[in-house]
Design a protein around this motif. Sequence first.
Motif, short mmCIF file in Angstrom:
data_model
loop_
_atom_site.label_atom_id
_atom_site.label_comp_id
_atom_site.label_asym_id
_atom_site.label_seq_id
_atom_site.Cartn_x
_atom_site.Cartn_y
_atom_site.Cartn_z
N VAL A 1 -21.21 14.97 38.66
CA VAL A 1 -19.81 15.24 38.29
C VAL A 1 -19.00 13.94 38.39
O VAL A 1 -18.23 13.59 37.48
CB VAL A 1 -19.18 16.31 39.21
N GLN B 1 -25.17 16.45 32.00
CA GLN B 1 -23.98 15.60 31.82
C GLN B 1 -23.14 16.06 30.63
O GLN B 1 -21.92 16.01 30.67
CB GLN B 1 -24.40 14.14 31.64
N LEU C 1 -21.13 19.04 31.73
CA LEU C 1 -20.03 18.60 32.60
C LEU C 1 -18.94 17.92 31.78
O LEU C 1 -17.75 18.09 32.02
CB LEU C 1 -20.56 17.67 33.70
N CYS D 1 -16.73 20.40 30.21
CA CYS D 1 -15.82 20.99 31.21
C CYS D 1 -14.67 20.04 31.54
O CYS D 1 -13.55 20.48 31.80
CB CYS D 1 -16.59 21.29 32.50
N VAL E 1 -19.93 26.17 39.11
CA VAL E 1 -18.99 25.06 38.93
C VAL E 1 -17.63 25.69 38.64
O VAL E 1 -17.46 26.29 37.57
CB VAL E 1 -19.41 24.14 37.76
#
Lengths: 117, 230
Positions: free
Chosen positions: B109, B145, B148, B151, B175
């Motif tokens: 993250v 990745q 993420l 997001c 998450v």
Amino acid sequence: MKVLLVDDEEDLVSTMVERLAFRGIEACYATRGTRALELVRDPEIKVAVLDLKMPGLSGVELMERMKELRTDLRFIFLTGHGSEDDYHTCKRAGVNDYLVKPVQLDALIETIKEAAQ
Amino acid sequence: MTRSDPLQADGPARMALARGELRYLGAMSAGLSHEIRNRLATINEKNGLLQDLVHLAGQGGRLDLARLASLTADIARLVGSVNDSCRKLSALAHTPDTEQLTVDLAQQVELVAGLMGLSTGQGGLAVELAGGQPIALESDPVLLQYLLHLCLRPAAASRAEGTISLRKADQRIHVELQGAAFSELEETSLEDVLQAVAGLGGVVAEIAGGVAIDLPPTGPPRTGSPQDEK
């Protein structure tokens, strides 16, 4: 003639302003679009050198806002991206010239003079 | 978190996922390139100013040693910053080298946030680990990745504060994205996230012990997660 430089990298634009002064070119700078819109009211400013991608107002959006205030202003874009997309964005927006960072100051001065003519 | 190779699989969903991953790698590379160009431009100007000052001194001007020292210190700092960006670029370029890797989720993250120019310190995004224990994940690093990245896109656009909470429960990893940074999630990234995580269930269902994206309470109902799709 006076030049306005707009870039969120203050270290960069403040140094450019100082170097332009050594070469007899008066310049000022802004790191945010809102400040640039205040400065551009100065009629002595003939050319604006804008970063294409900045937080908040993008270079193209800022140029459109500046055009509402000053129809006589000429625009040069300075970008750290240098992508095909950026080039076409600038062309479509009617930018006078487009340079990719890092740029040699003499080349920028030449471009500024051409734009101001 | 594993996958079969989307490029070799049939089905538009897998191809879309592969294209998404490539777009992610491309966007991050372009961002780092932009960062490097900006730093190089500043180094170029500082170096030019040094030359100007020396030239003026040669013509009888006063040489301000403190100013010279300040400029050389600035250049050294900027060179260090370029070096950091090059290190990130190199790490990114090598991400696809390994299809499966045990990774620390919080570190991933922070890595993706850093690549997107987001601060995970004070005044930016906070990364919280439930229980304070690291969460290890067997993962395809590019796929993880990329998810993420989807997001975090609203956070990159808004630059607002937010919290990313990571917790493991019932063999699933959650998450959770909360705060103003993610207020635009449903309008901007949500569709992409759901497409990647739920809509592409055929691919994501193969994710072992997958990542479940828990949406903010104000978001639309969850339409699925890797485990739900099974």
